[in-house]
Write a protein that holds these residues in place. Structure first.
Motif, PDB file in Angstrom:
ATOM      1  N   SER A  30       1.422  -1.983 -76.928  1.00  0.00           N
ATOM      2  CA  SER A  30       1.656  -2.477 -75.892  1.00  0.00           C
ATOM      3  C   SER A  30       2.827  -3.677 -75.706  1.00  0.00           C
ATOM      4  O   SER A  30       3.116  -3.947 -74.720  1.00  0.00           O
ATOM      5  CB  SER A  30       0.337  -3.016 -75.238  1.00  0.00           C
ATOM      6  N   GLU A  31       3.040  -4.145 -76.862  1.00  0.00           N
ATOM      7  CA  GLU A  31       3.877  -5.165 -76.885  1.00  0.00           C
ATOM      8  C   GLU A  31       5.395  -4.833 -77.348  1.00  0.00           C
ATOM      9  O   GLU A  31       6.301  -5.476 -77.579  1.00  0.00           O
ATOM     10  CB  GLU A  31       3.734  -6.226 -77.891  1.00  0.00           C
ATOM     11  N   LEU A  32       5.392  -3.331 -77.579  1.00  0.00           N
ATOM     12  CA  LEU A  32       6.903  -2.755 -77.843  1.00  0.00           C
ATOM     13  C   LEU A  32       7.824  -2.607 -76.678  1.00  0.00           C
ATOM     14  O   LEU A  32       8.962  -3.138 -76.853  1.00  0.00           O
ATOM     15  CB  LEU A  32       6.708  -1.354 -78.439  1.00  0.00           C
ATOM     16  N   SER A  33       7.450  -2.230 -75.576  1.00  0.00           N
ATOM     17  CA  SER A  33       8.381  -2.125 -74.637  1.00  0.00           C
ATOM     18  C   SER A  33       7.576  -2.447 -72.914  1.00  0.00           C
ATOM     19  O   SER A  33       6.472  -2.438 -72.896  1.00  0.00           O
ATOM     20  CB  SER A  33       8.813  -0.780 -74.398  1.00  0.00           C
ATOM     21  N   TRP A  34       8.319  -2.973 -71.936  1.00  0.00           N
ATOM     22  CA  TRP A  34       7.930  -3.122 -70.786  1.00  0.00           C
ATOM     23  C   TRP A  34       7.619  -1.745 -70.178  1.00  0.00           C
ATOM     24  O   TRP A  34       6.772  -1.802 -69.103  1.00  0.00           O
ATOM     25  CB  TRP A  34       8.939  -4.017 -69.869  1.00  0.00           C
ATOM     26  N   LYS A  35       8.365  -0.763 -70.289  1.00  0.00           N
ATOM     27  CA  LYS A  35       8.186   0.481 -69.519  1.00  0.00           C
ATOM     28  C   LYS A  35       6.838   1.026 -70.587  1.00  0.00           C
ATOM     29  O   LYS A  35       6.561   0.849 -71.618  1.00  0.00           O
ATOM     30  CB  LYS A  35       9.413   1.189 -69.897  1.00  0.00           C
ATOM     31  N   ASN A  36       6.302   2.158 -69.823  1.00  0.00           N
ATOM     32  CA  ASN A  36       5.187   2.910 -70.382  1.00  0.00           C
ATOM     33  C   ASN A  36       5.647   3.950 -71.402  1.00  0.00           C
ATOM     34  O   ASN A  36       5.454   5.145 -71.035  1.00  0.00           O
ATOM     35  CB  ASN A  36       4.324   3.456 -69.387  1.00  0.00           C
ATOM     36  N   ASP A  37       6.437   3.587 -72.424  1.00  0.00           N
ATOM     37  CA  ASP A  37       6.939   4.387 -73.409  1.00  0.00           C
ATOM     38  C   ASP A  37       6.841   4.051 -74.718  1.00  0.00           C
ATOM     39  O   ASP A  37       7.720   4.645 -75.618  1.00  0.00           O
ATOM     40  CB  ASP A  37       8.529   4.789 -72.875  1.00  0.00           C
ATOM     41  N   ALA A  38       5.919   3.075 -75.121  1.00  0.00           N
ATOM     42  CA  ALA A  38       5.647   2.725 -76.339  1.00  0.00           C
ATOM     43  C   ALA A  38       5.166   3.810 -77.554  1.00  0.00           C
ATOM     44  O   ALA A  38       6.030   3.593 -78.465  1.00  0.00           O
ATOM     45  CB  ALA A  38       4.504   1.666 -76.265  1.00  0.00           C
ATOM     46  N   ALA A  39       4.602   4.800 -77.406  1.00  0.00           N
ATOM     47  CA  ALA A  39       4.421   5.862 -78.074  1.00  0.00           C
ATOM     48  C   ALA A  39       5.673   6.497 -78.604  1.00  0.00           C
ATOM     49  O   ALA A  39       5.833   7.101 -79.698  1.00  0.00           O
ATOM     50  CB  ALA A  39       3.236   6.949 -77.469  1.00  0.00           C
ATOM     51  N   LYS A  40       6.628   6.912 -77.595  1.00  0.00           N
ATOM     52  CA  LYS A  40       7.721   7.660 -77.864  1.00  0.00           C
ATOM     53  C   LYS A  40       8.643   6.555 -78.920  1.00  0.00           C
ATOM     54  O   LYS A  40       9.272   7.280 -79.667  1.00  0.00           O
ATOM     55  CB  LYS A  40       8.472   8.035 -76.461  1.00  0.00           C
ATOM     56  N   ILE A  66       3.647   1.476 -90.426  1.00  0.00           N
ATOM     57  CA  ILE A  66       3.733   1.812 -89.053  1.00  0.00           C
ATOM     58  C   ILE A  66       2.309   2.657 -88.786  1.00  0.00           C
ATOM     59  O   ILE A  66       2.147   3.731 -89.738  1.00  0.00           O
ATOM     60  CB  ILE A  66       4.964   2.752 -88.795  1.00  0.00           C
ATOM     61  N   THR A  67       1.805   2.270 -87.829  1.00  0.00           N
ATOM     62  CA  THR A  67       0.399   2.839 -87.653  1.00  0.00           C
ATOM     63  C   THR A  67       0.526   3.491 -86.138  1.00  0.00           C
ATOM     64  O   THR A  67       1.504   3.433 -85.503  1.00  0.00           O
ATOM     65  CB  THR A  67      -0.752   1.931 -87.432  1.00  0.00           C
ATOM     66  N   ASN A  68      -0.566   4.338 -85.668  1.00  0.00           N
ATOM     67  CA  ASN A  68      -0.618   4.738 -84.383  1.00  0.00           C
ATOM     68  C   ASN A  68      -0.800   3.844 -83.367  1.00  0.00           C
ATOM     69  O   ASN A  68      -0.775   4.111 -82.208  1.00  0.00           O
ATOM     70  CB  ASN A  68      -1.756   5.837 -84.335  1.00  0.00           C
ATOM     71  N   TYR A  69      -1.062   2.408 -83.805  1.00  0.00           N
ATOM     72  CA  TYR A  69      -1.479   1.613 -82.775  1.00  0.00           C
ATOM     73  C   TYR A  69      -0.347   0.441 -82.947  1.00  0.00           C
ATOM     74  O   TYR A  69      -0.421  -0.433 -82.049  1.00  0.00           O
ATOM     75  CB  TYR A  69      -2.811   0.996 -82.805  1.00  0.00           C
ATOM     76  N   GLY A  70       0.635   0.586 -83.709  1.00  0.00           N
ATOM     77  CA  GLY A  70       1.761  -0.617 -83.710  1.00  0.00           C
ATOM     78  C   GLY A  70       2.348  -0.599 -84.868  1.00  0.00           C
ATOM     79  O   GLY A  70       2.372   0.377 -85.717  1.00  0.00           O
ATOM     80  N   ILE A  71       3.179  -1.761 -85.306  1.00  0.00           N
ATOM     81  CA  ILE A  71       4.021  -1.845 -86.357  1.00  0.00           C
ATOM     82  C   ILE A  71       3.635  -3.218 -86.993  1.00  0.00           C
ATOM     83  O   ILE A  71       3.392  -4.076 -86.436  1.00  0.00           O
ATOM     84  CB  ILE A  71       5.638  -1.619 -86.163  1.00  0.00           C
ATOM     85  N   PHE A  72       3.627  -2.972 -88.283  1.00  0.00           N
ATOM     86  CA  PHE A  72       3.537  -4.377 -89.138  1.00  0.00           C
ATOM     87  C   PHE A  72       4.925  -4.993 -89.663  1.00  0.00           C
ATOM     88  O   PHE A  72       5.613  -4.191 -90.419  1.00  0.00           O
ATOM     89  CB  PHE A  72       2.479  -4.306 -90.173  1.00  0.00           C
ATOM     90  N   ILE A  73       5.163  -6.157 -89.570  1.00  0.00           N
ATOM     91  CA  ILE A  73       6.367  -6.643 -90.149  1.00  0.00           C
ATOM     92  C   ILE A  73       6.118  -7.751 -90.900  1.00  0.00           C
ATOM     93  O   ILE A  73       5.350  -8.902 -90.701  1.00  0.00           O
ATOM     94  CB  ILE A  73       7.430  -7.280 -88.563  1.00  0.00           C
ATOM     95  N   LEU A 108       7.735   4.289 -80.759  1.00  0.00           N
ATOM     96  CA  LEU A 108       6.981   4.313 -82.056  1.00  0.00           C
ATOM     97  C   LEU A 108       7.582   5.420 -83.082  1.00  0.00           C
ATOM     98  O   LEU A 108       7.830   4.894 -84.177  1.00  0.00           O
ATOM     99  CB  LEU A 108       5.610   4.208 -81.988  1.00  0.00           C
ATOM    100  N   LYS A 109       7.737   6.586 -82.401  1.00  0.00           N
ATOM    101  CA  LYS A 109       8.144   7.638 -83.125  1.00  0.00           C
ATOM    102  C   LYS A 109       9.653   7.735 -83.382  1.00  0.00           C
ATOM    103  O   LYS A 109      10.111   8.103 -84.534  1.00  0.00           O
ATOM    104  CB  LYS A 109       7.496   8.850 -82.477  1.00  0.00           C
ATOM    105  N   GLU A 110      10.267   7.183 -82.368  1.00  0.00           N
ATOM    106  CA  GLU A 110      11.744   7.583 -82.568  1.00  0.00           C
ATOM    107  C   GLU A 110      12.525   6.268 -82.923  1.00  0.00           C
ATOM    108  O   GLU A 110      13.537   6.449 -83.554  1.00  0.00           O
ATOM    109  CB  GLU A 110      12.106   8.137 -81.056  1.00  0.00           C
TER     110      GLU A 110
END
Length: 579
Positions: free
Chosen positions: A340-350, A320-327, A352-354
């Motif tokens: 930018s590909e985690l969520s349609w809403k502008n809450d990706a940073a949140k 897990i990095t500050n720019y995304g996740i590796f699978i 990513l942490k939670e």
């Protein structure tokens, strides 16, 4: 006087006592002792002066183990005595037996004419001559490193003490100098002072020569694709240096494993032996690029045929990095889900942490496969339909939308339109009159009305506007926005250099400089109503310039003019009455 010396007495050995000398040479009995010994020593010195302070062959004629000395005959008129302690070298001790010839140094003759000889000095003279020859020829010699100083080491070359500077120990940056203490090393003579007998040696010169010879031989026979063995010498964030003998190669971090590695130290350690493949090398620059992963099959070769863009895949989160996740998808193959590909809403940073943890199994959609660059782009939000399609197709330009302010930044106001979509009121769409101005009345969490201007499904953006609500009002009141006319203003903000006011009930904002704010500036409060004179108005960009000072001046002048006209009228009326 020497002509009268008895022949028999001249054949006696040089090591004679004073009484023996007087007995053997009776013709000199009338002489004073000091005079006699001076004549005798001069005679001995003259006859053996060619052997003084030189190395000569001497024969061992007696070995006294009890008193630890040997007696030698150097071909002079007296024997010499040498302590067995001077035979300090292991090879010298085997030479101590009667009849054996050894090299000795004739130092001098003492006051009795006895020969002063030294085996140790002979060894040093022999060693010094070898050092001189080695300096001339450039050949290396062997030295014992027996002491360390602040600036280097002290070495022994066959009883000749020499200095080895720290800078001449080795050219390797990571060489540990103390490791040579107490060992024998090959060195070269790099400085020789024959007068003071100072010698400076270099181990580095020998090692560099040896390395150069090895490198030349290695590069002559090596070919790209060869597999060789080496030892990890140093580890850096960008790779590891591997020693292949007397030449190093660089094992870049990207060539260690087909898997993504954060730091080479995760899989390598200093001193580790390994096999590497030579990827490329430069004969001129003596640079070698190495690889480990090239010794294994490339797992990417089969990935492109097994998976296609749009396929759904499952895997565990490996980083897990500050720019995304590796699978992790396959063995040694990871895919990246960018923020930018985690969520349609502008809450990706949140999110990513939670919501995401290492080792968590997640599902994603393959967005792109790049075999050459070994990159796979994944998306999680693509598992659900895009809300942007249905949202944008539901609105047309000019529609009114109600939402809550979620963020206020330098370039605008973000408004939450539903659980998944935020719209942006660009700073240029907030109000007319002042570029980049965000009225202080807008607060995060407030509910506001905005006008839908346009939407873009590909970029996933919705553009909103606030100032567009006032277009009709400005158009209807254009006749009042004329230079020289007064206008009603509301004070919106007080700054150190002026006032920000709005006209036409917030349709247009204007900044009035302190110098144009008049007496009002010192007593102004937010929300105050006042009047100002229009200095200029630009209908194209809806910018108006105002002056409270001009309005106040015109008001005073108008009052004075009205008062003057009334008095004149009174006088005229009085005159009419008299008539």
């Amino acid at each position: 006087m020497t002509e009268n010396v008895d022949n028999k007495s001249t054949e006696q050995k040089l090591s004679v006592s004073k009484d023996e000398t007087v007995r053997l040479l009776p013709d000199y009995s009338s002489m004073q002792d000091d005079e006699f010994f001076a004549i005798l020593n001069n005679s001995l010195a003259e006859s053996n002066i060619d052997k003084l302070r030189r190395v000569v062959k001497s024969k061992i004629i007696e070995v006294n183990n009890e008193k630890d000395y040997i007696m030698v005959d150097s071909g002079l008129k007296s024997e010499g005595i040498i302590s067995t302690k001077e035979f300090f070298r292991s090879q010298d001790k085997t030479q101590i037996f009667e009849g054996n010839e050894i090299e000795t140094y004739i130092s001098s003759l003492d006051h009795c004419g006895k020969v002063v000889v030294s085996r140790e000095k002979a060894i040093r003279e022999e060693s010094w001559n070898k050092i001189v020859e080695a300096h001339k020829s450039g050949e290396p010699v062997e030295a014992l490193v027996f002491a360390k100083t602040r600036s280097g080491f002290v070495v022994d070359i066959d009883a000749v003490i020499c200095f080895l500077p720290g800078s001449q120990v080795d050219s390797e940056v990571f060489f540990e100098g103390n490791s040579i203490l107490g060992t024998r090393q090959k060195v070269m003579i790099i400085h020789l002072d024959t007068k003071l007998r100072n010698v400076v040696v270099s181990r580095k010169a020998v090692k560099d020569l040896s390395r150069k010879e090895f490198r030349n031989a290695f590069l002559d026979k090596v070919q790209e694709g060869d597999i060789v063995e080496g030892v990890v010498k140093n580890i850096t964030p960008y790779g590891a240096f591997v020693n292949l003998g007397d030449i190093d190669g660089l094992l870049h971090v990207t060539d260690i494993s087909w898997e993504k590695i954060g730091h080479p130290a995760e899989v390598l350690k200093i001193g580790q032996k390994l096999k590497v493949k030579i990827l490329k090398f430069s004969r001129a620059e003596e640079k070698i690029s190495l690889g480990i992963k090239q010794l294994q099959d490339n797992p990417w070769n089969n990935f492109g045929t097994k998976y296609q863009i749009g396929n759904k895949v499952k895997g565990k989160i490996v980083n897990i990095t500050n720019y995304g996740i590796f699978i992790g998808l396959e063995e040694k193959i990871d895919g990246l889900v960018h923020m930018s590909e985690l969520s349609w809403k502008n809450d990706a940073a949140k999110k990513l942490k939670e919501e995401y943890k290492l080792g968590q199994e997640v599902e994603a959609v393959i967005l792109d496969i790049n075999i050459d660059k070994h990159r796979i782009s994944l998306g999680i939000k693509q598992l659900t339909d895009s809300p942007w399609v249905s949202f944008i197709s539901s609105y047309k330009s000019g529609d009114v939308i109600v939402g809550k302010i979620t963020n206020i930044i330098d370039f605008g106001i973000f408004v939450s339109l539903n659980e998944q979509i935020d719209g942006l009121v660009n700073v240029n769409d907030i109000c007319y009159g002042i570029d980049g101005y965000v009225p202080s009345k807008y607060k995060i969490g407030d509910e506001i009305k905005a006008m839908y201007i346009e939407g873009n499904i590909e970029t996933q953006r919705v553009r909103l506007g606030i100032k567009q609500f006032f277009d009709d009002k400005i158009e209807n009141n254009k006749a009042s926005l004329v230079q020289g006319k007064p206008v009603d203003c509301n004070v919106c903000e007080i700054r150190h250099d002026g006032l920000i006011v709005s006209v036409l009930d917030g349709a247009i904002f204007s900044f009035i400089k302190k110098s144009e704010a008049g007496d009002m500036f010192n007593n102004a409060q937010i929300g105050d109503k006042t009047k100002a004179t229009i200095v200029s108005y630009n209908d194209l960009n809806k910018k108006v310039t105002l002056s409270i000072k001009d309005y106040e001046s015109n008001a005073v002048y108008g009052s004075q003019s009205q008062q003057s006209s009334t008095i004149g009228d009174i006088i005229d009326n009085l005159d009419s009455g008299k008539k």
